[in-house]
Design a protein around this motif. Sequence first.
Motif, PDB file in Angstrom:
ATOM      1  N   MET A 115      53.592  35.828  43.665  1.00 31.43           N
ATOM      2  CA  MET A 115      54.971  36.309  43.634  1.00 31.43           C
ATOM      3  C   MET A 115      55.890  35.771  42.257  1.00 31.43           C
ATOM      4  SD  MET A 115      57.794  36.977  46.591  1.00 31.43           S
ATOM      5  CE  MET A 115      58.786  35.511  46.445  1.00 31.43           C
ATOM      6  N   GLY A 116      55.731  34.546  42.343  1.00 31.66           N
ATOM      7  CA  GLY A 116      56.621  33.770  41.189  1.00 31.66           C
ATOM      8  C   GLY A 116      56.030  34.351  39.851  1.00 31.66           C
ATOM      9  N   THR A 117      54.909  34.391  39.579  1.00 33.37           N
ATOM     10  CA  THR A 117      54.198  35.062  38.424  1.00 33.37           C
ATOM     11  C   THR A 117      54.484  36.273  37.952  1.00 33.37           C
ATOM     12  OG1 THR A 117      52.381  33.246  38.476  1.00 33.37           O
ATOM     13  CG2 THR A 117      52.041  35.252  37.002  1.00 33.37           C
ATOM     14  N   PHE A 118      54.401  37.095  39.325  1.00 36.28           N
ATOM     15  CA  PHE A 118      54.512  38.624  39.132  1.00 36.28           C
ATOM     16  C   PHE A 118      56.010  39.037  38.644  1.00 36.28           C
ATOM     17  CE2 PHE A 118      55.697  42.898  40.514  1.00 36.28           C
ATOM     18  CZ  PHE A 118      54.761  43.601  40.368  1.00 36.28           C
ATOM     19  N   PHE A 119      57.055  38.357  39.378  1.00 41.75           N
ATOM     20  CA  PHE A 119      58.354  38.885  39.220  1.00 41.75           C
ATOM     21  C   PHE A 119      58.967  37.909  38.002  1.00 41.75           C
ATOM     22  CE2 PHE A 119      57.990  40.469  43.570  1.00 41.75           C
ATOM     23  CZ  PHE A 119      58.290  41.597  43.296  1.00 41.75           C
ATOM     24  N   LEU A 120      58.403  36.954  37.694  1.00 42.25           N
ATOM     25  CA  LEU A 120      58.812  36.430  36.186  1.00 42.25           C
ATOM     26  C   LEU A 120      58.377  37.247  35.075  1.00 42.25           C
ATOM     27  CD1 LEU A 120      59.926  34.209  34.159  1.00 42.25           C
ATOM     28  CD2 LEU A 120      58.082  32.756  34.558  1.00 42.25           C
ATOM     29  N   THR A 121      57.153  37.742  35.101  1.00 40.60           N
ATOM     30  CA  THR A 121      56.653  38.651  34.152  1.00 40.60           C
ATOM     31  C   THR A 121      57.390  39.838  34.161  1.00 40.60           C
ATOM     32  OG1 THR A 121      54.361  37.514  34.611  1.00 40.60           O
ATOM     33  CG2 THR A 121      54.485  39.800  33.374  1.00 40.60           C
ATOM     34  N   GLN A 122      57.710  40.628  35.089  1.00 43.46           N
ATOM     35  CA  GLN A 122      58.522  41.809  35.287  1.00 43.46           C
ATOM     36  C   GLN A 122      59.670  41.676  34.496  1.00 43.46           C
ATOM     37  OE1 GLN A 122      60.626  42.962  38.758  1.00 43.46           O
ATOM     38  NE2 GLN A 122      59.093  44.701  38.992  1.00 43.46           N
ATOM     39  N   ALA A 123      60.614  40.447  34.860  1.00 41.32           N
ATOM     40  CA  ALA A 123      61.847  40.254  34.593  1.00 41.32           C
ATOM     41  C   ALA A 123      61.826  40.186  33.008  1.00 41.32           C
ATOM     42  CB  ALA A 123      62.548  38.946  35.013  1.00 41.32           C
ATOM     43  N   ALA A 124      60.801  39.233  32.299  1.00 41.48           N
ATOM     44  CA  ALA A 124      60.641  38.746  31.111  1.00 41.48           C
ATOM     45  C   ALA A 124      60.233  40.220  30.180  1.00 41.48           C
ATOM     46  CB  ALA A 124      59.464  38.193  30.777  1.00 41.48           C
ATOM     47  N   ALA A 125      59.436  40.983  30.835  1.00 42.67           N
ATOM     48  CA  ALA A 125      58.775  42.254  30.245  1.00 42.67           C
ATOM     49  C   ALA A 125      59.957  43.452  29.904  1.00 42.67           C
ATOM     50  CB  ALA A 125      57.696  42.714  31.006  1.00 42.67           C
ATOM     51  N   ARG A 126      60.890  43.522  30.841  1.00 42.64           N
ATOM     52  CA  ARG A 126      62.084  44.341  30.796  1.00 42.64           C
ATOM     53  C   ARG A 126      62.846  44.117  29.704  1.00 42.64           C
ATOM     54  NH1 ARG A 126      63.744  44.226  37.358  1.00 42.64           N
ATOM     55  NH2 ARG A 126      62.337  46.093  37.818  1.00 42.64           N
ATOM     56  N   VAL A 127      63.178  42.569  29.475  1.00 45.95           N
ATOM     57  CA  VAL A 127      63.917  42.107  28.385  1.00 45.95           C
ATOM     58  C   VAL A 127      63.426  42.494  26.822  1.00 45.95           C
ATOM     59  CG1 VAL A 127      64.715  40.067  27.171  1.00 45.95           C
ATOM     60  CG2 VAL A 127      65.190  40.505  29.755  1.00 45.95           C
ATOM     61  N   MET A 128      61.940  42.112  27.078  1.00 48.14           N
ATOM     62  CA  MET A 128      61.291  42.391  25.821  1.00 48.14           C
ATOM     63  C   MET A 128      60.868  43.972  25.441  1.00 48.14           C
ATOM     64  SD  MET A 128      57.989  39.438  26.388  1.00 48.14           S
ATOM     65  CE  MET A 128      58.435  37.652  26.453  1.00 48.14           C
ATOM     66  N   LYS A 129      60.863  44.537  26.383  1.00 43.30           N
ATOM     67  CA  LYS A 129      61.083  45.967  26.173  1.00 43.30           C
ATOM     68  C   LYS A 129      62.235  46.583  25.780  1.00 43.30           C
ATOM     69  CE  LYS A 129      60.741  50.469  28.500  1.00 43.30           C
ATOM     70  NZ  LYS A 129      62.165  51.092  28.268  1.00 43.30           N
ATOM     71  N   ASP A 130      63.231  46.002  26.078  1.00 41.79           N
ATOM     72  CA  ASP A 130      64.852  46.455  25.555  1.00 41.79           C
ATOM     73  C   ASP A 130      64.861  45.994  24.133  1.00 41.79           C
ATOM     74  OD1 ASP A 130      65.379  47.836  27.919  1.00 41.79           O
ATOM     75  OD2 ASP A 130      66.341  46.316  28.799  1.00 41.79           O
ATOM     76  N   GLN A 131      64.351  44.917  23.850  1.00 38.72           N
ATOM     77  CA  GLN A 131      64.525  44.089  22.531  1.00 38.72           C
ATOM     78  C   GLN A 131      63.807  44.932  21.339  1.00 38.72           C
ATOM     79  OE1 GLN A 131      64.723  39.435  23.563  1.00 38.72           O
ATOM     80  NE2 GLN A 131      62.964  40.382  22.930  1.00 38.72           N
ATOM     81  N   GLU A 132      62.838  45.821  21.847  1.00 47.44           N
ATOM     82  CA  GLU A 132      62.052  46.690  20.952  1.00 47.44           C
ATOM     83  C   GLU A 132      61.270  45.688  19.855  1.00 47.44           C
ATOM     84  OE1 GLU A 132      64.436  49.723  19.503  1.00 47.44           O
ATOM     85  OE2 GLU A 132      64.557  50.760  21.149  1.00 47.44           O
ATOM     86  N   SER A 133      60.957  44.286  20.255  1.00 43.46           N
ATOM     87  CA  SER A 133      60.335  43.499  18.927  1.00 43.46           C
ATOM     88  C   SER A 133      59.108  42.865  19.712  1.00 43.46           C
ATOM     89  CB  SER A 133      61.209  42.521  18.592  1.00 43.46           C
ATOM     90  OG  SER A 133      62.022  41.569  19.792  1.00 43.46           O
ATOM     91  N   GLY A 134      59.000  43.437  20.666  1.00 41.91           N
ATOM     92  CA  GLY A 134      57.526  42.931  21.658  1.00 41.91           C
ATOM     93  C   GLY A 134      57.479  41.366  21.978  1.00 41.91           C
ATOM     94  N   GLY A 135      56.664  40.931  22.285  1.00 45.86           N
ATOM     95  CA  GLY A 135      56.807  39.362  23.068  1.00 45.86           C
ATOM     96  C   GLY A 135      55.246  39.037  23.399  1.00 45.86           C
ATOM     97  N   SER A 136      55.264  37.802  23.917  1.00 44.70           N
ATOM     98  CA  SER A 136      54.000  37.389  24.453  1.00 44.70           C
ATOM     99  C   SER A 136      54.178  36.619  25.731  1.00 44.70           C
ATOM    100  CB  SER A 136      53.272  36.442  23.442  1.00 44.70           C
ATOM    101  OG  SER A 136      52.012  35.828  23.973  1.00 44.70           O
ATOM    102  N   ILE A 137      53.417  36.884  26.766  1.00 44.67           N
ATOM    103  CA  ILE A 137      53.499  36.331  28.158  1.00 44.67           C
ATOM    104  C   ILE A 137      52.152  35.672  28.314  1.00 44.67           C
ATOM    105  CG2 ILE A 137      53.761  36.814  30.470  1.00 44.67           C
ATOM    106  CD1 ILE A 137      55.384  39.544  29.611  1.00 44.67           C
ATOM    107  N   LEU A 138      52.181  34.372  28.894  1.00 47.59           N
ATOM    108  CA  LEU A 138      50.941  33.800  29.184  1.00 47.59           C
ATOM    109  C   LEU A 138      51.168  33.326  30.676  1.00 47.59           C
ATOM    110  CD1 LEU A 138      48.418  32.362  28.277  1.00 47.59           C
ATOM    111  CD2 LEU A 138      49.664  30.448  27.966  1.00 47.59           C
ATOM    112  N   LEU A 139      49.882  33.686  31.643  1.00 47.21           N
ATOM    113  CA  LEU A 139      50.073  33.382  32.779  1.00 47.21           C
ATOM    114  C   LEU A 139      48.954  32.231  33.081  1.00 47.21           C
ATOM    115  CD1 LEU A 139      49.623  36.994  34.364  1.00 47.21           C
ATOM    116  CD2 LEU A 139      51.686  35.608  33.713  1.00 47.21           C
ATOM    117  N   THR A 140      49.161  31.236  33.874  1.00 48.51           N
ATOM    118  CA  THR A 140      48.484  30.143  34.251  1.00 48.51           C
ATOM    119  C   THR A 140      47.458  30.443  35.290  1.00 48.51           C
ATOM    120  OG1 THR A 140      49.882  28.567  33.237  1.00 48.51           O
ATOM    121  CG2 THR A 140      48.039  27.682  34.346  1.00 48.51           C
TER     122      THR A 140
END
Length: 253
Positions: A115-140
Amino acid sequence: MKPQKVAIITGAGQGIGLEIARKLLNTGSQVILNDKEVGLTDEAVASLLQMGKGRVLGCSGDSSSLEVISEMVELAMHHFGQLDQVVANAGITLFGNFLDYSLEDFNEVMRVNQMGTFFLTQAAARVMKDQESGGSILLTSSVTAHQSHQNLAAYAMSKAAIEMLAKNLVLELAPFGIRINTIAPGATLTKRTTSDPEYVKIWSKLTPLGRPAFTSDIAEAAAFLLSDAASHITGQTLIVDGGWTAISPSPYA
């Protein structure tokens, strides 16, 4: 000069997470560091600031809490105005025989790890999408997502799910220039593992390269996947285990 990146790293008060934070600072990122324990967060922030490499902000709390996740993202946006790198590193390991494993332990492992991984990824992806500059997410993840390890059925299940999450999200995140990958450490020397006096001896014998990983080995691989050098890599899992999963000898054998 390339613009500085901004990173969020959970479970970074010590061990692998802290070493990843140190590596990202050295490569020019500003860091928001999370650990559940306030003391560990504060100590980690203080030690990283002594490097004199960049800004480090602490955010203590349960990384699976939606409120804490929101706080981390808000810190990034308020202080730096952007979010470029996220490492969902926080996780727990609760050993137990499968036939006796409790519902309480099962729910706790899934809550923190999945759950922690899923929703952190979701929150970060929403911001990265709005920035329109991409981003990189790494899961352990963990080598236990690839090979059987006694008394870790629930943990292994949670880590395998994390790897599938990264693979699945390629479809939804790639159109926004967001890459998502997973790193799967094997036996690694940390404060927790070295509390076992037999750990180094056992895993040096079981690992083809002759030793367990240092946290720096994992951090180097993590920093690569997060960097522009890995700009065409997404949906992948990088195993860092000295070759253990190639032969998979059990420490219980």
